[in-house]
Design a protein around this motif. Structure first.
Motif, PDB file in Angstrom:
ATOM      1  N   PHE A  36       0.697  -1.227  -0.080  1.00 41.35           N
ATOM      2  CA  PHE A  36       0.143   0.059   0.014  1.00 41.35           C
ATOM      3  C   PHE A  36       0.937   1.233  -0.028  1.00 41.35           C
ATOM      4  CE2 PHE A  36       0.583  -1.466   4.372  1.00 41.35           C
ATOM      5  CZ  PHE A  36       1.100  -0.107   4.984  1.00 41.35           C
ATOM      6  N   LEU A  37       1.985   1.255   0.004  1.00 42.15           N
ATOM      7  CA  LEU A  37       3.064   2.171   0.168  1.00 42.15           C
ATOM      8  C   LEU A  37       3.902   2.268  -1.182  1.00 42.15           C
ATOM      9  CD1 LEU A  37       4.477   2.153   3.671  1.00 42.15           C
ATOM     10  CD2 LEU A  37       2.668   3.488   2.816  1.00 42.15           C
ATOM     11  N   LYS A  38       4.368   3.362  -1.599  1.00 42.38           N
ATOM     12  CA  LYS A  38       5.026   3.681  -2.843  1.00 42.38           C
ATOM     13  C   LYS A  38       6.484   3.406  -2.773  1.00 42.38           C
ATOM     14  CE  LYS A  38       1.658   7.153  -4.733  1.00 42.38           C
ATOM     15  NZ  LYS A  38       1.503   8.374  -5.136  1.00 42.38           N
ATOM     16  N   GLN A  39       7.024   3.700  -1.664  1.00 37.93           N
ATOM     17  CA  GLN A  39       8.612   3.702  -1.512  1.00 37.93           C
ATOM     18  C   GLN A  39       9.011   2.437  -0.655  1.00 37.93           C
ATOM     19  OE1 GLN A  39       9.996   7.491  -0.532  1.00 37.93           O
ATOM     20  NE2 GLN A  39       8.783   8.522  -2.049  1.00 37.93           N
ATOM     21  N   LYS A  40      10.172   1.810  -0.469  1.00 43.50           N
ATOM     22  CA  LYS A  40      10.778   1.106   0.336  1.00 43.50           C
ATOM     23  C   LYS A  40      11.118   1.539   1.630  1.00 43.50           C
ATOM     24  CE  LYS A  40      13.386  -1.321  -3.498  1.00 43.50           C
ATOM     25  NZ  LYS A  40      15.039  -1.660  -3.661  1.00 43.50           N
ATOM     26  N   ASP A  41      10.702   0.802   2.652  1.00 43.83           N
ATOM     27  CA  ASP A  41      10.508   1.346   4.067  1.00 43.83           C
ATOM     28  C   ASP A  41      10.139   2.690   4.127  1.00 43.83           C
ATOM     29  OD1 ASP A  41      11.121   0.870   6.626  1.00 43.83           O
ATOM     30  OD2 ASP A  41      13.308   1.429   6.633  1.00 43.83           O
ATOM     31  N   GLN A  42       8.910   3.118   3.480  1.00 44.22           N
ATOM     32  CA  GLN A  42       8.340   4.386   3.638  1.00 44.22           C
ATOM     33  C   GLN A  42       7.754   4.595   5.061  1.00 44.22           C
ATOM     34  OE1 GLN A  42       5.560   5.274   0.392  1.00 44.22           O
ATOM     35  NE2 GLN A  42       5.564   7.274   0.835  1.00 44.22           N
ATOM     36  N   TYR A  43       7.890   5.740   5.675  1.00 43.01           N
ATOM     37  CA  TYR A  43       7.753   6.099   6.989  1.00 43.01           C
ATOM     38  C   TYR A  43       8.354   5.035   8.163  1.00 43.01           C
ATOM     39  CZ  TYR A  43       4.065   8.172   4.294  1.00 43.01           C
ATOM     40  OH  TYR A  43       3.239   8.965   3.345  1.00 43.01           O
ATOM     41  N   LYS A  44       9.398   4.456   7.597  1.00 39.40           N
ATOM     42  CA  LYS A  44       9.982   3.581   8.449  1.00 39.40           C
ATOM     43  C   LYS A  44       9.269   2.409   9.054  1.00 39.40           C
ATOM     44  CE  LYS A  44      14.156   5.531   8.542  1.00 39.40           C
ATOM     45  NZ  LYS A  44      15.358   4.946   8.247  1.00 39.40           N
ATOM     46  N   LEU A  45       8.344   2.277   8.420  1.00 39.34           N
ATOM     47  CA  LEU A  45       7.157   0.897   8.872  1.00 39.34           C
ATOM     48  C   LEU A  45       7.980  -0.214   8.737  1.00 39.34           C
ATOM     49  CD1 LEU A  45       3.662   2.063   7.327  1.00 39.34           C
ATOM     50  CD2 LEU A  45       4.776   2.612   9.496  1.00 39.34           C
ATOM     51  N   ASN A  46       8.249  -0.733   7.781  1.00 42.01           N
ATOM     52  CA  ASN A  46       9.081  -1.802   7.466  1.00 42.01           C
ATOM     53  C   ASN A  46      10.433  -2.242   8.584  1.00 42.01           C
ATOM     54  OD1 ASN A  46       8.480  -0.778   4.762  1.00 42.01           O
ATOM     55  ND2 ASN A  46       8.387  -2.871   4.343  1.00 42.01           N
ATOM     56  N   THR A  47      11.038  -1.030   8.806  1.00 37.83           N
ATOM     57  CA  THR A  47      11.959  -1.211   9.825  1.00 37.83           C
ATOM     58  C   THR A  47      11.373  -1.390  11.387  1.00 37.83           C
ATOM     59  OG1 THR A  47      13.471   0.086   8.860  1.00 37.83           O
ATOM     60  CG2 THR A  47      13.787   0.040  11.196  1.00 37.83           C
ATOM     61  N   LEU A  48      10.246  -0.718  11.451  1.00 39.42           N
ATOM     62  CA  LEU A  48       9.271  -0.662  12.740  1.00 39.42           C
ATOM     63  C   LEU A  48       8.986  -2.104  13.151  1.00 39.42           C
ATOM     64  CD1 LEU A  48       8.487   1.128  15.323  1.00 39.42           C
ATOM     65  CD2 LEU A  48       6.635   1.586  14.064  1.00 39.42           C
ATOM     66  N   ALA A  49       8.318  -2.591  11.876  1.00 33.41           N
ATOM     67  CA  ALA A  49       7.644  -4.123  12.094  1.00 33.41           C
ATOM     68  C   ALA A  49       8.685  -5.083  12.330  1.00 33.41           C
ATOM     69  CB  ALA A  49       7.145  -4.205  10.778  1.00 33.41           C
ATOM     70  N   LYS A  50      10.067  -4.929  11.784  1.00 33.50           N
ATOM     71  CA  LYS A  50      11.150  -6.059  12.033  1.00 33.50           C
ATOM     72  C   LYS A  50      11.456  -5.668  13.397  1.00 33.50           C
ATOM     73  CE  LYS A  50      15.822  -7.184  10.408  1.00 33.50           C
ATOM     74  NZ  LYS A  50      16.577  -6.578  11.577  1.00 33.50           N
ATOM     75  N   MET A  51      11.426  -4.479  13.932  1.00 39.09           N
ATOM     76  CA  MET A  51      11.994  -4.221  15.619  1.00 39.09           C
ATOM     77  C   MET A  51      10.752  -4.923  16.169  1.00 39.09           C
ATOM     78  SD  MET A  51      12.161  -0.545  17.291  1.00 39.09           S
ATOM     79  CE  MET A  51      10.520  -0.551  17.515  1.00 39.09           C
ATOM     80  N   PHE A  52       9.576  -4.757  15.952  1.00 41.81           N
ATOM     81  CA  PHE A  52       8.628  -5.320  16.981  1.00 41.81           C
ATOM     82  C   PHE A  52       8.614  -6.870  16.801  1.00 41.81           C
ATOM     83  CE2 PHE A  52       5.928  -1.472  16.461  1.00 41.81           C
ATOM     84  CZ  PHE A  52       6.077  -0.868  17.746  1.00 41.81           C
ATOM     85  N   MET A  53       8.946  -7.518  15.847  1.00 45.49           N
ATOM     86  CA  MET A  53       9.164  -9.147  15.841  1.00 45.49           C
ATOM     87  C   MET A  53      10.188  -9.482  16.626  1.00 45.49           C
ATOM     88  SD  MET A  53       6.285  -9.791  14.419  1.00 45.49           S
ATOM     89  CE  MET A  53       6.494 -11.353  14.470  1.00 45.49           C
ATOM     90  N   GLU A  54      11.276  -8.651  16.538  1.00 45.31           N
ATOM     91  CA  GLU A  54      12.513  -8.981  17.206  1.00 45.31           C
ATOM     92  C   GLU A  54      12.347  -8.870  18.727  1.00 45.31           C
ATOM     93  OE1 GLU A  54      15.842  -7.847  13.836  1.00 45.31           O
ATOM     94  OE2 GLU A  54      15.348  -6.479  15.311  1.00 45.31           O
ATOM     95  N   GLU A  55      11.589  -7.837  19.080  1.00 50.43           N
ATOM     96  CA  GLU A  55      11.111  -7.716  20.567  1.00 50.43           C
ATOM     97  C   GLU A  55      10.324  -8.814  21.247  1.00 50.43           C
ATOM     98  OE1 GLU A  55       8.954  -4.140  20.902  1.00 50.43           O
ATOM     99  OE2 GLU A  55      10.840  -2.666  20.451  1.00 50.43           O
ATOM    100  N   LYS A  56       9.534  -9.328  20.046  1.00 47.21           N
ATOM    101  CA  LYS A  56       8.805 -10.512  20.435  1.00 47.21           C
ATOM    102  C   LYS A  56       9.583 -11.910  20.785  1.00 47.21           C
ATOM    103  CE  LYS A  56       4.791 -12.226  21.503  1.00 47.21           C
ATOM    104  NZ  LYS A  56       3.965 -12.056  22.629  1.00 47.21           N
ATOM    105  N   GLY A  57      10.725 -11.597  20.129  1.00 48.64           N
ATOM    106  CA  GLY A  57      11.626 -13.020  20.253  1.00 48.64           C
ATOM    107  C   GLY A  57      12.083 -13.715  19.025  1.00 48.64           C
ATOM    108  N   PHE A  58      11.202 -13.215  17.687  1.00 49.11           N
ATOM    109  CA  PHE A  58      11.657 -13.695  16.624  1.00 49.11           C
ATOM    110  C   PHE A  58      13.218 -13.188  16.234  1.00 49.11           C
ATOM    111  CE2 PHE A  58       7.267 -14.285  16.808  1.00 49.11           C
ATOM    112  CZ  PHE A  58       6.746 -15.350  16.163  1.00 49.11           C
ATOM    113  N   THR A  59      13.673 -14.249  15.351  1.00 55.51           N
ATOM    114  CA  THR A  59      14.806 -13.686  14.689  1.00 55.51           C
ATOM    115  C   THR A  59      14.399 -13.315  13.125  1.00 55.51           C
ATOM    116  OG1 THR A  59      16.346 -15.548  15.763  1.00 55.51           O
ATOM    117  CG2 THR A  59      17.079 -14.479  13.402  1.00 55.51           C
TER     118      THR A  59
END
Length: 257
Positions: A36-59
């Motif tokens: 739904f976005l036009k650019q890679k990691d727009q608004y840092k959402l992809n980085t934020l999602a990866k961070m949340f999964m790592e906080e949960k304990g995933f690699t």
């Protein structure tokens, strides 16, 4: 009537499985761009999602990264994260999905919402709201990924997994209960007003931190270019808190507005 009751019980069992089978997975792959976005990691959402999964304990890995052999050799060893947007006139609505290699939804979050007008702030807050659904799910990798992937009869698995959940009703500790590693302030930062909040610069001058307004006073979404977190005022002192290597870091800030 018996038929409807049976269908209800099967549906309930499968729903329980969908919420808890994330324990079968150690890895999660995050796309570098959401549809739904036009650019890679727009608004840092992809980085934020990866961070949340790592906080949960995933690699977690981005899908454009060099994946370890365990995933590269068999993509069914990892979950795939996706975020979907529902159009709203005055709100940003985002839902987080975790899918297996066949596209089956293993976990679906609630619909995260934000009424902020600025896109950057609104998307960040809506994604954070959606990820709060993971707080209700206990995650502990059980090493059963091969068994889970090989399973072709969801109803059979669904009967077994909820029983394990009932047997171990461990309540997840909230992020707020984590003990932070405190870092002292390194120097005074000067706040420059922007359309979305402030940018903090040092005496070089160099931008050190970007603050994005939220609906709460003295509470900002913060980004230092490497880590995403929050900045807030507590007992007349400012702090920037974020996660690094699964540890909560709390940096004291000296800010001159």
């Amino acid at each position: 009537m018996k038929r409807y009751i049976l269908l209800f019980l099967v549906f309930t069992a499968i729903s329980g499985y969908a919420q808890n089978s994330i324990n079968n997975y150690k890895y999660v792959v995050v796309p570098e761009k959401f549809n739904f976005l036009k650019q890679k990691d727009q608004y840092k959402l992809n980085t934020l999602a990866k961070m949340f999964m790592e906080e949960k304990g995933f690699t977690a890995y981005f899908d454009n990264a060099d994946l370890p052999a365990e995933i590269a050799g068999n993509r069914c060893n990892a979950l795939n994260l996706d975020v979907q947007e529902k159009n709203g006139m005055f709100t940003t609505n985002l839902t987080v999905l975790l899918k297996d290699c066949k596209g089956n939804v293993v976990f679906k979050s609630k619909e995260g919402k934000s009424r902020e007008k600025e896109y950057n702030t609104s998307y960040n807050m809506a994604l954070r709201d959606a990820f709060t659904s993971l707080n209700d799910v206990q995650y502990a990798y059980n090493g059963n990924i091969q068994q889970a992937v090989a399973t072709t009869q969801p109803a059979t698995v669904a009967v077994a997994v909820p029983a394990a959940v009932v047997a171990t009703p461990v309540k997840e500790v909230s992020v707020s209960a984590a003990i932070p590693v405190v870092k002292q302030a390194e120097g005074t930062l000067y706040a420059q007003s922007t359309s979305t909040g402030y940018q903090l610069i040092d005496t070089t001058p160099k931008k050190v931190l970007t603050l994005f307004k939220t609906s709460q006073q003295d509470y900002f979404i913060a980004d230092n270019g490497i880590s995403n977190g929050v900045a807030f005022k507590k007992n007349e002192e400012w702090f920037f808190e974020y996660y690094k290597d699964a540890k909560l870091i709390s940096e004291k800030l000296l800010i001159k507005f």
